[in-house]
Design a protein around this motif. Structure first.
Motif, PDB file in Angstrom:
ATOM      1  N   TYR A   1       0.822  -1.213   0.000  1.00 25.13           N
ATOM      2  CA  TYR A   1       0.000   0.000   0.000  1.00 25.13           C
ATOM      3  C   TYR A   1       0.851   1.256   0.000  1.00 25.13           C
ATOM      4  O   TYR A   1       1.918   1.305   0.626  1.00 25.13           O
ATOM      5  CB  TYR A   1      -0.919   0.026   1.220  1.00 25.13           C
ATOM      6  N   LEU A   2       0.362   2.263  -0.693  1.00 27.21           N
ATOM      7  CA  LEU A   2       0.957   3.597  -0.619  1.00 27.21           C
ATOM      8  C   LEU A   2       0.264   4.327   0.527  1.00 27.21           C
ATOM      9  O   LEU A   2      -0.906   4.675   0.435  1.00 27.21           O
ATOM     10  CB  LEU A   2       0.750   4.355  -1.932  1.00 27.21           C
ATOM     11  N   ALA A   3       0.972   4.540   1.635  1.00 29.08           N
ATOM     12  CA  ALA A   3       0.410   5.196   2.812  1.00 29.08           C
ATOM     13  C   ALA A   3       0.934   6.627   2.905  1.00 29.08           C
ATOM     14  O   ALA A   3       2.021   6.935   2.406  1.00 29.08           O
ATOM     15  CB  ALA A   3       0.787   4.415   4.067  1.00 29.08           C
ATOM     16  N   LYS A   4       0.165   7.501   3.554  1.00 28.35           N
ATOM     17  CA  LYS A   4       0.593   8.897   3.658  1.00 28.35           C
ATOM     18  C   LYS A   4       1.930   8.981   4.394  1.00 28.35           C
ATOM     19  O   LYS A   4       2.197   8.259   5.357  1.00 28.35           O
ATOM     20  CB  LYS A   4      -0.462   9.749   4.347  1.00 28.35           C
ATOM     21  N   LYS A   5       2.783   9.883   3.940  1.00 26.31           N
ATOM     22  CA  LYS A   5       4.157   9.947   4.439  1.00 26.31           C
ATOM     23  C   LYS A   5       4.250  10.324   5.915  1.00 26.31           C
ATOM     24  O   LYS A   5       5.296  10.098   6.537  1.00 26.31           O
ATOM     25  CB  LYS A   5       4.966  10.938   3.601  1.00 26.31           C
TER      26      LYS A   5
ATOM     27  N   LEU B   1      -0.417  -3.691  -6.002  1.00 27.11           N
ATOM     28  CA  LEU B   1      -0.298  -2.385  -5.354  1.00 27.11           C
ATOM     29  C   LEU B   1      -1.673  -1.898  -4.920  1.00 27.11           C
ATOM     30  O   LEU B   1      -2.601  -1.825  -5.723  1.00 27.11           O
ATOM     31  CB  LEU B   1       0.316  -1.373  -6.331  1.00 27.11           C
ATOM     32  N   GLY B   2      -1.817  -1.569  -3.641  1.00 24.63           N
ATOM     33  CA  GLY B   2      -3.077  -1.042  -3.128  1.00 24.63           C
ATOM     34  C   GLY B   2      -3.061   0.470  -3.093  1.00 24.63           C
ATOM     35  O   GLY B   2      -2.064   1.080  -2.697  1.00 24.63           O
ATOM     36  N   ILE B   3      -4.142   1.082  -3.529  1.00 26.13           N
ATOM     37  CA  ILE B   3      -4.211   2.538  -3.568  1.00 26.13           C
ATOM     38  C   ILE B   3      -5.653   2.995  -3.350  1.00 26.13           C
ATOM     39  O   ILE B   3      -6.604   2.296  -3.706  1.00 26.13           O
ATOM     40  CB  ILE B   3      -3.673   3.092  -4.919  1.00 26.13           C
ATOM     41  N   TYR B   4      -5.801   4.171  -2.750  1.00 20.92           N
ATOM     42  CA  TYR B   4      -7.118   4.771  -2.532  1.00 20.92           C
ATOM     43  C   TYR B   4      -7.245   5.984  -3.459  1.00 20.92           C
ATOM     44  O   TYR B   4      -6.637   7.027  -3.195  1.00 20.92           O
ATOM     45  CB  TYR B   4      -7.275   5.203  -1.075  1.00 20.92           C
TER      46      TYR B   4
END
Length: 280
Positions: free
Chosen positions: A60-64, A114-117
């Motif tokens: 997942y791309l998580a907020k930095k 890849l997981g993304i919102y």
């Protein structure tokens, strides 16, 4: 290694007992090869339930912000997210967003999911909001199929003001793969990016049953924060009015006294005292 240990031994069994998650459409998720898992976003645990129920790892791309915290808490959070297949994502635009895009492309280029919102942030009220076009760039540059996902029930886990999530069932629905190869070789412009993004958001809406709002969730959050400023109570208003009236009365009295002094050229003597002597 830690990912599988966390999923199968440490946290996974506990989460399954507490939240009794259910899943549908697992056969829609490719067993191998690159895939973009695009879902709605109502709670931070969305990034836990999807990997928990998926048969393959999901990055997942998580907020930095999760990777930049200070102190012991920041270090533990950073350690947890990195070992749990989470990558920092910059949502501020510019070079930061480009770096996030490249990180996502690298994950897909290695044949991973890849997981993304697409909404870019959590929904403030359980509705589905307009998608950001970053996902369309990932789709068009990678050529990977998109698996729309609906995460159901997490919007009820933690109402405003509640510190501990409620124990209730959560579900995940994996939709049919979406193929955008028809755009291959065509020049990419903002209209194409918006078209691809909206098509993905429509599928997420159809799977989740959420009400769709054609506005960015971040815009709604900003408006809510602005309108949430505390208002003065009636007693505070009355007190302010009384204080203002008293202040105005005092100012008027002072101005009147000053006017009397100016007209006589000297201060008026108090009763029972003599006037100042004029002799040398």
């Amino acid at each position: 290694m830690f990912y599988w240990f966390l999923k199968r031994v440490l946290a996974g069994p506990i989460l399954r007992i507490l939240f009794r998650p259910w899943v549908r459409g697992l056969d829609n998720l490719p067993a191998e090869g690159p895939a973009i898992i695009a879902g709605n976003h109502n709670h931070f645990m969305d990034s836990i339930f999807v990997p928990l129920l998926a048969p393959r790892p999901v990055v997942y791309l998580a907020k930095k912000d999760y990777f930049t915290g200070r102190g012991i808490k920041g270090a533990v959070t950073r350690w947890f997210f990195k070992l749990n297949n989470q990558l920092p994502m910059d949502r501020g635009g510019g070079s930061g967003s480009q770096a996030s895009l490249e990180s996502g492309l690298k994950v897909l280029g290695e044949g991973n999911s890849l997981g993304i919102y697409p909404e870019g942030t959590r929904s403030p009220d359980g509705k589905l909001y307009r998608g950001r076009t970053g996902i369309a760039r990932l789709v068009l540059e990678s050529g990977a199929p998109v698996i729309p996902v609906a995460i159901i029930g997490t919007d009820k886990l933690q109402p405003a003001g509640r510190l501990v999530p409620k124990l209730r069932r959560v579900g995940v629905v994996f939709g049919s793969p979406m193929d955008f190869s028809k755009y291959a070789g065509l020049p990419v412009d903002r209209f194409m990016l918006r078209s691809v993004t909206d098509e993905i958001m429509y599928e997420i809406m159809r799977l989740s049953g959420q009400e769709y709002v054609d506005t960015y969730a971040s815009t709604v959050k900003t408006k809510l924060l602005t309108s949430a400023k505390p208002k003065k109570s009636e007693s505070e208003k009355d007190s302010a009015k009384g204080s203002g009236a008293a202040k105005a009365k005092g100012t008027a009295k002072t101005q009147g006294a000053a006017k009397t002094q100016d007209s006589s050229g000297r201060d008026e003597p108090e009763s029972g005292t003599e006037s100042p002597s004029t002799s040398a």
